[in-house]
Scaffold this motif. Structure first.
Motif, PDB file in Angstrom:
ATOM      1  N   SER A 237      11.749   0.694  20.032  1.00  0.00           N
ATOM      2  CA  SER A 237      12.176   1.525  18.901  1.00  0.00           C
ATOM      3  C   SER A 237      11.285   1.394  17.669  1.00  0.00           C
ATOM      4  O   SER A 237      11.217   2.310  16.857  1.00  0.00           O
TER       5      SER A 237
ATOM      6  N   LYS B 232      10.935   7.562  19.146  1.00  0.00           N
ATOM      7  CA  LYS B 232      11.242   6.278  18.500  1.00  0.00           C
ATOM      8  C   LYS B 232      12.048   6.485  17.226  1.00  0.00           C
ATOM      9  O   LYS B 232      12.023   7.554  16.634  1.00  0.00           O
ATOM     10  N   ARG B 233      12.708   5.412  16.796  1.00  0.00           N
ATOM     11  CA  ARG B 233      13.571   5.463  15.619  1.00  0.00           C
ATOM     12  C   ARG B 233      13.048   4.584  14.497  1.00  0.00           C
ATOM     13  O   ARG B 233      13.792   4.253  13.580  1.00  0.00           O
TER      14      ARG B 233
END
Ligand code: NIG
Ligand code: FE
Length: 410
Positions: free
Chosen positions: A372, A380-381
């Motif tokens: 992530s 992705k975060r």
């Protein structure tokens, strides 16, 4: 969070697909930068990026925030894989004692140091600890930290260690950044166990660890392996007890002396070995072909006037390097990773690119957040940093002490 479009980015840093989980040796010089770029996010997820000339324009303006990043860089937020952010009080008295000639180790032997912090923390309520830790996390975020690990270790009793870990759990639930929790009951021997090491180790293994398992309070287990603290055999015994309940080791080793802790930690599958101000050939050998991340803490070296970790030797030996703050009241009262970046360049001769890899992709690895965080990749975060207007990326570690981060998007 809705939809965000960042346009006219001077350089989109650390971007790409199918990137490795970490960079080591010569690869640490590689840092992808896309000039004149855009980046699009939807509810915090990266949905598109590319060159401005390839940008298709906006078809749906509903709920869209447009940010003009002309002259600014955009990069994944830093990950801080080693902090002690939950503590009761700062320790300026010891700072002054050191100026007047005492060493950090001497202060600890007189009952200062970690034991001093533990006394203060034992007296403070969980709510108060939580409130002050929350303010600290907010400050770290303003410096560009988008994920952090937090250790216990200022409790040193069953109740106080659990209290610390419950505070970390609340931070995990309430703060907008990813937080990992590490049990560091083996941070120091409390005074009442000074002559009874066996007794304290039994307390850790038979009472603290089972309680942590019951409440699911930790991701990792740490031990301060050092002369006057825990020796290699004691470390191994405690780590093994943690491993049994699913905690991965992440340890303090080689801060003042190389005692063989690195090799043992690697054998036990440590995710990272941290501090490493001292480094011998045996340690390098143990780390080669392992999956353990060596993590250096230059702000601690700076503040205690101890040697800086030998990043060049690690990189020359094809090892990866991670950088973290070690934010804590005794050895590192600063959690500013921009300053860490600068120290890594100035004092450890890491290039700006190597150091940024150490603070992003490698740091995400060192806290199991590769999926992530750490790079700008589709899906992705990771929180995103937007810098102020700067001439180039090297300007950030170069102009040390200034705040170069304009905004963090979490
Ligand atoms: O990582 N070395 C051990 N623990 C901390 C410092 C703890 C303290 O002095 O409060 C560190 O430097
Ligand atoms: Fe530490």
């Amino acid at each position: 969070m809705g939809k965000i479009l960042i346009k006219n980015i001077k350089g989109l840093v650390q971007f790409g697909e199918d990137l490795p989980k970490l960079r080591k040796g010569n690869e640490m010089k590689e840092l992808p930068i896309l000039p004149n770029a855009f980046l699009a996010l939807e509810d915090g997820v990266i949905v598109a990026y590319g060159e401005m000339k390839d940008w298709g324009g906006i078809t749906d303006w509903r709920d869209l925030e447009v940010i003009d990043a002309e002259g600014k860089y955009v990069m994944p937020a830093f990950c801080d894989s080693h902090t002690h952010t939950v503590f009761a009080k700062s320790r300026e008295e010891e700072f002054v004692d050191r100026i007047n000639g005492l060493s950090y180790e001497e202060i600890a032997l007189r009952g200062g140091g970690i034991v001093n912090s533990a006394k203060r923390l034992q007296e403070m309520s969980e709510d108060e600890l939580f409130e002050i830790a929350k303010v600290r996390v907010e400050r770290l975020m303003s410096y560009g930290t988008g994920a952090l690990e937090i250790k216990s270790g200022y409790g040193l009793t069953v109740d106080a260690e659990l209290k610390m870990l419950r505070v970390v759990k609340r931070l995990k639930n309430e703060m907008p950044v990813a937080i990992k929790s590490t049990f560091l009951g083996a941070h120091a021997f409390p005074p009442e166990y000074k002559e009874n090491h066996r007794g304290y180790i039994d307390l850790i293994i038979n009472e603290m660890i089972p309680a942590i398992e019951k409440e699911q309070l930790a991701d990792y287990i740490d031990v301060f392996c050092e002369r006057n603290y825990f020796n290699v055999e004691e470390m191994a015994e405690i780590l093994e007890a943690g491993i049994k309940i699913g905690l991965k080791p992440k340890v303090h080793v080689n801060q003042f002396s190389a005692m063989g802790g690195v090799k043992k930690a690697v054998e036990l599958g440590a995710l990272s070995v941290d501090h490493m101000e001292e480094l011998c050939d045996e340690d390098v050998l143990a780390l080669k072909n392992s999956s353990t991340m060596p993590t250096l803490l230059p702000s601690c070296s700076h503040f205690l006037s101890i040697p800086f970790g030998d990043a060049r030797k690690m990189i020359d030996n094809e090892l990866p390097v991670c950088l973290a703050s070690d934010f804590n009241p005794g050895s590192t009262p600063s959690g500013n990773l921009g300053f860490v970046w600068s120290l890594a360049c100035v004092k450890m001769k890491m290039t700006p690119e190597e150091a940024l890899n150490a603070l992003t992709i490698n740091a995400a690895y060192a806290m199991d957040l590769s999926d992530s965080h750490g790079t700008i990749s589709l899906g992705k975060r990771t929180p995103i940093l937007i810098t102020k207007e700067i001439p180039n990326l090297a300007y950030i570690p170069y102009a040390f002490g200034d705040q170069h981060i304009e905004r963090i998007l979490v």
